[in-house]
Design a protein around this motif. Structure first.
Motif, short mmCIF file in Angstrom:
data_model
loop_
_atom_site.label_atom_id
_atom_site.label_comp_id
_atom_site.label_asym_id
_atom_site.label_seq_id
_atom_site.Cartn_x
_atom_site.Cartn_y
_atom_site.Cartn_z
N ASN A 37 0.81 -1.21 0.00
CA ASN A 37 0.00 0.00 0.00
C ASN A 37 0.85 1.27 0.00
OD1 ASN A 37 -3.07 -0.57 0.22
ND2 ASN A 37 -2.06 -2.15 1.41
N GLY A 38 2.09 1.18 -0.46
CA GLY A 38 2.90 2.37 -0.72
C GLY A 38 3.92 2.76 0.32
N ILE A 39 4.09 1.97 1.39
CA ILE A 39 5.12 2.28 2.37
C ILE A 39 6.41 1.57 1.94
CG2 ILE A 39 5.81 2.18 4.80
CD1 ILE A 39 3.36 3.97 4.36
N THR A 43 11.44 2.65 4.71
CA THR A 43 10.60 3.30 5.73
C THR A 43 10.20 2.28 6.79
OG1 THR A 43 9.82 4.89 4.10
CG2 THR A 43 8.51 4.66 6.10
N GLU A 56 4.25 12.90 6.61
CA GLU A 56 3.55 12.28 5.48
C GLU A 56 3.47 10.76 5.66
OE1 GLU A 56 1.46 12.11 1.88
OE2 GLU A 56 1.90 13.79 3.20
N VAL A 57 4.54 10.15 6.13
CA VAL A 57 4.54 8.69 6.38
C VAL A 57 3.49 8.36 7.44
CG1 VAL A 57 5.87 6.78 7.39
CG2 VAL A 57 6.92 8.25 5.65
N CYS A 59 0.84 10.08 8.21
CA CYS A 59 -0.48 10.27 7.59
C CYS A 59 -0.84 9.08 6.70
CB CYS A 59 -0.50 11.56 6.76
SG CYS A 59 -0.46 13.06 7.76
N ASN A 60 0.12 8.62 5.91
CA ASN A 60 -0.14 7.46 5.04
C ASN A 60 -0.50 6.22 5.86
OD1 ASN A 60 0.33 8.92 2.72
ND2 ASN A 60 2.41 8.17 2.44
N LEU A 61 0.24 5.98 6.94
CA LEU A 61 -0.05 4.83 7.79
C LEU A 61 -1.46 4.94 8.38
CD1 LEU A 61 3.36 4.52 9.67
CD2 LEU A 61 2.39 2.83 8.09
N LYS A 63 -4.00 6.53 7.13
CA LYS A 63 -4.96 6.32 6.03
C LYS A 63 -5.09 4.83 5.72
CE LYS A 63 -5.86 7.51 1.24
NZ LYS A 63 -5.30 8.08 0.03
N ILE A 64 -3.95 4.16 5.55
CA ILE A 64 -3.93 2.73 5.21
C ILE A 64 -4.62 1.89 6.28
CG2 ILE A 64 -2.39 0.72 4.93
CD1 ILE A 64 -0.33 2.72 3.70
#
Length: 81
Positions: A37-39, A43, A56-57, A59-61, A63-64
Motif C-alpha cells: 500500500n505504498g510504504i 521506511t 507524510e509517512v 499520515c499514510n499509515l 490512512k492505510i
C-alpha cells in the motif's frame, strides 16, 4: 541548542512505533500489507527502529490502517534533562 544549530534527532526524545506492530497484528496484517500500500521497505526499517520518518509517512499509515497517530506511535521523552 544555539539558535540556527541543528538538533540531532532523538535529543528531545523519540517516537516509539511499537503500537504500529501491535495494531497490524490485531488486524491480522503483515508488514507486506504496508509495502503493498505504498510504504517503502526503507521506511519499514526506520519504523522498526523508531527512526526519523516524515509526517507524510504517519499520515499514510493512518490512512492505510484507518487509525489515528495515537494508535500507532507514542512519544518517549529523553531521560536526560
Amino acid at each position: 541548542t544555539k539558535r540556527g544549530e541543528r538538533m540531532e534527532y532523538g535529543e528531545n526524545g523519540y517516537l516509539d512505533f511499537s503500537k504500529l506492530w501491535k495494531l497490524l497484528e490485531k488486524k491480522n496484517l503483515r508488514q507486506q500489507y504496508l509495502i503493498n500500500n505504498g510504504i517503502h521497505r526503507n521506511t519499514i526499517y526506520k519504523l522498526k527502529n523508531n527512526g526519523n520518518v516524515t509526517s507524510e509517512v504517519i499520515c499514510n499509515l493512518c490512512k492505510i490502517l484507518s487509525c489515528q497517530p495515537k494508535d500507532i506511535l507514542e512519544y518517549i521523552p529523553n531521560e536526560t534533562h
